[in-house]
Design a protein around this motif. Structure first.
Motif, PDB file in Angstrom:
ATOM      1  N   ASN A 198       0.865  -1.362   0.010  1.00 56.53           N
ATOM      2  CA  ASN A 198       0.145  -0.137  -0.061  1.00 56.53           C
ATOM      3  C   ASN A 198       1.025   1.286  -0.043  1.00 56.53           C
ATOM      4  O   ASN A 198       1.672   1.450   1.074  1.00 56.53           O
ATOM      5  CB  ASN A 198      -0.941  -0.020   1.179  1.00 56.53           C
ATOM      6  CG  ASN A 198      -1.780   1.230   0.957  1.00 56.53           C
ATOM      7  OD1 ASN A 198      -2.148   1.457   0.108  1.00 56.53           O
ATOM      8  ND2 ASN A 198      -2.110   1.589   2.481  1.00 56.53           N
ATOM      9  N   GLY A 199       0.603   1.997  -0.921  1.00 57.26           N
ATOM     10  CA  GLY A 199       1.597   3.192  -1.104  1.00 57.26           C
ATOM     11  C   GLY A 199       2.867   2.922  -2.101  1.00 57.26           C
ATOM     12  O   GLY A 199       4.034   3.056  -1.698  1.00 57.26           O
ATOM     13  N   GLY A 215       5.649   5.151  -3.920  1.00 61.38           N
ATOM     14  CA  GLY A 215       6.838   6.055  -3.158  1.00 61.38           C
ATOM     15  C   GLY A 215       7.973   5.348  -2.978  1.00 61.38           C
ATOM     16  O   GLY A 215       8.326   4.379  -3.596  1.00 61.38           O
ATOM     17  N   CYS A 243      -1.911   2.217  -5.736  1.00 60.23           N
ATOM     18  CA  CYS A 243      -1.163   3.571  -6.228  1.00 60.23           C
ATOM     19  C   CYS A 243      -2.259   4.409  -6.906  1.00 60.23           C
ATOM     20  O   CYS A 243      -3.481   3.864  -7.057  1.00 60.23           O
ATOM     21  CB  CYS A 243      -0.191   3.446  -7.162  1.00 60.23           C
ATOM     22  SG  CYS A 243      -0.349   2.893  -8.573  1.00 60.23           S
ATOM     23  N   CYS A 259       2.698   1.606   3.691  1.00 56.66           N
ATOM     24  CA  CYS A 259       3.538   2.729   3.659  1.00 56.66           C
ATOM     25  C   CYS A 259       2.949   3.956   3.886  1.00 56.66           C
ATOM     26  O   CYS A 259       3.380   5.131   4.032  1.00 56.66           O
ATOM     27  CB  CYS A 259       4.222   2.853   2.265  1.00 56.66           C
ATOM     28  SG  CYS A 259       5.244   1.444   1.838  1.00 56.66           S
ATOM     29  N   VAL A 260       1.597   3.981   3.919  1.00 59.21           N
ATOM     30  CA  VAL A 260       0.647   5.089   4.305  1.00 59.21           C
ATOM     31  C   VAL A 260      -0.273   5.172   5.301  1.00 59.21           C
ATOM     32  O   VAL A 260      -0.837   6.341   5.575  1.00 59.21           O
ATOM     33  CB  VAL A 260       0.073   5.476   2.753  1.00 59.21           C
ATOM     34  CG1 VAL A 260       1.110   6.073   1.658  1.00 59.21           C
ATOM     35  CG2 VAL A 260      -0.873   4.686   2.227  1.00 59.21           C
ATOM     36  N   ASN A 272      -3.538   4.684   5.597  1.00 56.71           N
ATOM     37  CA  ASN A 272      -4.718   5.224   5.416  1.00 56.71           C
ATOM     38  C   ASN A 272      -6.113   4.692   5.311  1.00 56.71           C
ATOM     39  O   ASN A 272      -7.123   4.865   4.870  1.00 56.71           O
ATOM     40  CB  ASN A 272      -4.743   5.710   3.654  1.00 56.71           C
ATOM     41  CG  ASN A 272      -4.300   4.719   2.831  1.00 56.71           C
ATOM     42  OD1 ASN A 272      -4.170   3.580   3.009  1.00 56.71           O
ATOM     43  ND2 ASN A 272      -4.343   5.115   1.643  1.00 56.71           N
ATOM     44  N   ALA A 276       0.367   8.456   7.422  1.00 55.02           N
ATOM     45  CA  ALA A 276      -0.011   9.430   6.310  1.00 55.02           C
ATOM     46  C   ALA A 276       0.290  10.679   6.913  1.00 55.02           C
ATOM     47  O   ALA A 276       0.601  11.639   6.017  1.00 55.02           O
ATOM     48  CB  ALA A 276      -1.563   9.164   6.007  1.00 55.02           C
TER      49      ALA A 276
END
Length: 337
Positions: A157-158, A161, A182, A219-220, A222, A244
């Motif tokens: 996830n993410g 980046g 993404c 990674c985010v 959310n 995030a």
């Protein structure tokens, strides 16, 4: 020599380029002529002194260490008397303090040789993001002997980046079936670096799918932990690598999420953990080997000159980077889109 410094906490405008004496390496350090450095959230958190708990380490009212920049690639200029693995002229990459400068000192234990088939810019993009991706995936059991299942399903996830683009490629090198999440503009890029499937989060909520995963690298942050657990296999691993919100609430939200994950892990078969980059030569060498073999190719979004460090940090803070943002020494770049 010129170097980027900040004497007080605040927005990117607090960063100035100034002349200082060339640093002298300690006994276990090498002096690097910096050819490239990359920008990380680590840098702007220190620049802003946020979250406030960070100031216990960085300095309560003003920064103790005025230099910025951690990821570095360049050529060894001189070596300390106890250094045995490097000599002047060697091309290296790794971690240091003050990478946003013409010269920087780095511990021998936090460096590896630069692969011959990658540029200084590519090598400089690797350390923090690459280590975070590698160590996070290993926490999920990837790359270990007896990896079960043999072709694990991994969701990142993410994925577009800095950490995400490395994670996609490293997971593939471990034999995983990789799904990347993404925005629309990054779908083709993720396919080009090896993602088996891509999900456009602007069009679909991936937590509502029926697909289950063995490892989720987030990674985010959310979505809620409960939403992630619903798409995680009963013995799967949820690896959290960031949050995030980059403002003052960042640490509070991250700590709350981490505590909840640790508590839940005591009562469920799923593993919910957090990972951050730990600098060591062994893992830097693994990343060297992956790049040398062509299994990992860093994705570079934008390049800036040393004098454009404030602009580079400002761009990173917006949170929409594709891969890594680079500082290239001795050149000015036009990144206007």
């Amino acid at each position: 020599m010129q170097v980027a410094v900040y004497t007080r906490y605040g927005p990117p405008d607090v960063v100035q380029i100034t002349d200082v004496e060339k640093p002298i390496p300690e006994d276990n350090e090498v002096l690097i002529k910096v050819r490239a450095a990359s920008v990380n959230p680590y840098d702007w958190h220190f620049m802003r002194g946020m979250p406030y708990l960070l100031r216990l380490r960085a300095g309560l009212r003003k920064p103790k260490d005025k230099r910025l920049g951690v990821d570095v690639a360049g050529q060894v200029e001189t070596v300390g008397r106890n250094v045995t693995q490097f000599k002047p002229g060697d091309e290296v990459f790794g971690l240091c303090r003050g990478a946003f400068g013409e010269y920087a000192c780095a511990s021998e234990s936090k460096l590896a040789r630069k692969p011959e088939n990658v540029t200084f810019e590519q090598a400089a993009s690797v350390p923090i993001a690459g280590l975070t991706a590698l160590q996070g995936l290993r926490r999920g059991g990837l790359g270990e002997k007896g990896q079960i299942p043999p072709r694990p399903k991994v969701l990142i996830n993410g994925a577009a980046g800095g950490v995400g683009t490395f994670a996609v490629q490293i997971a593939k090198s471990f034999g995983a079936d990789v799904t990347g999440v993404c925005s629309t503009r990054n779908l083709d890029m993720l396919r080009s670096i090896g993602a088996d499937r891509v999900i456009d989060y602007t069009q679909e909520d991936f937590t509502k799918r029926e697909q289950r995963y063995d490892v989720i690298l987030d990674c985010v942050a959310n979505h809620s932990l409960s939403a992630f657990r619903q798409i995680l296999n009963p013995k799967g691993h949820y690896i959290m690598v960031g949050a995030a919100d980059g403002g003052g609430r960042w640490m509070i939200g991250l700590l709350a999420r981490l505590i909840k994950a640790l508590v839940l892990s005591c009562f469920v078969s799923q593993k919910l953990v957090m990972v951050g980059a730990k600098a060591n030569k062994e893992d830097l060498t693994i990343l060297h080997d992956l790049m040398q073999a062509g299994k990992v190719t860093p994705v570079i979004d934008r390049r800036y000159s040393l004098r454009e460090v404030p602009e580079a940090i400002r761009y990173l803070e917006q949170g929409h980077t594709r891969g890594k943002v680079l500082i290239t020494l001795g050149h000015k770049h036009n990144n206007k889109t």
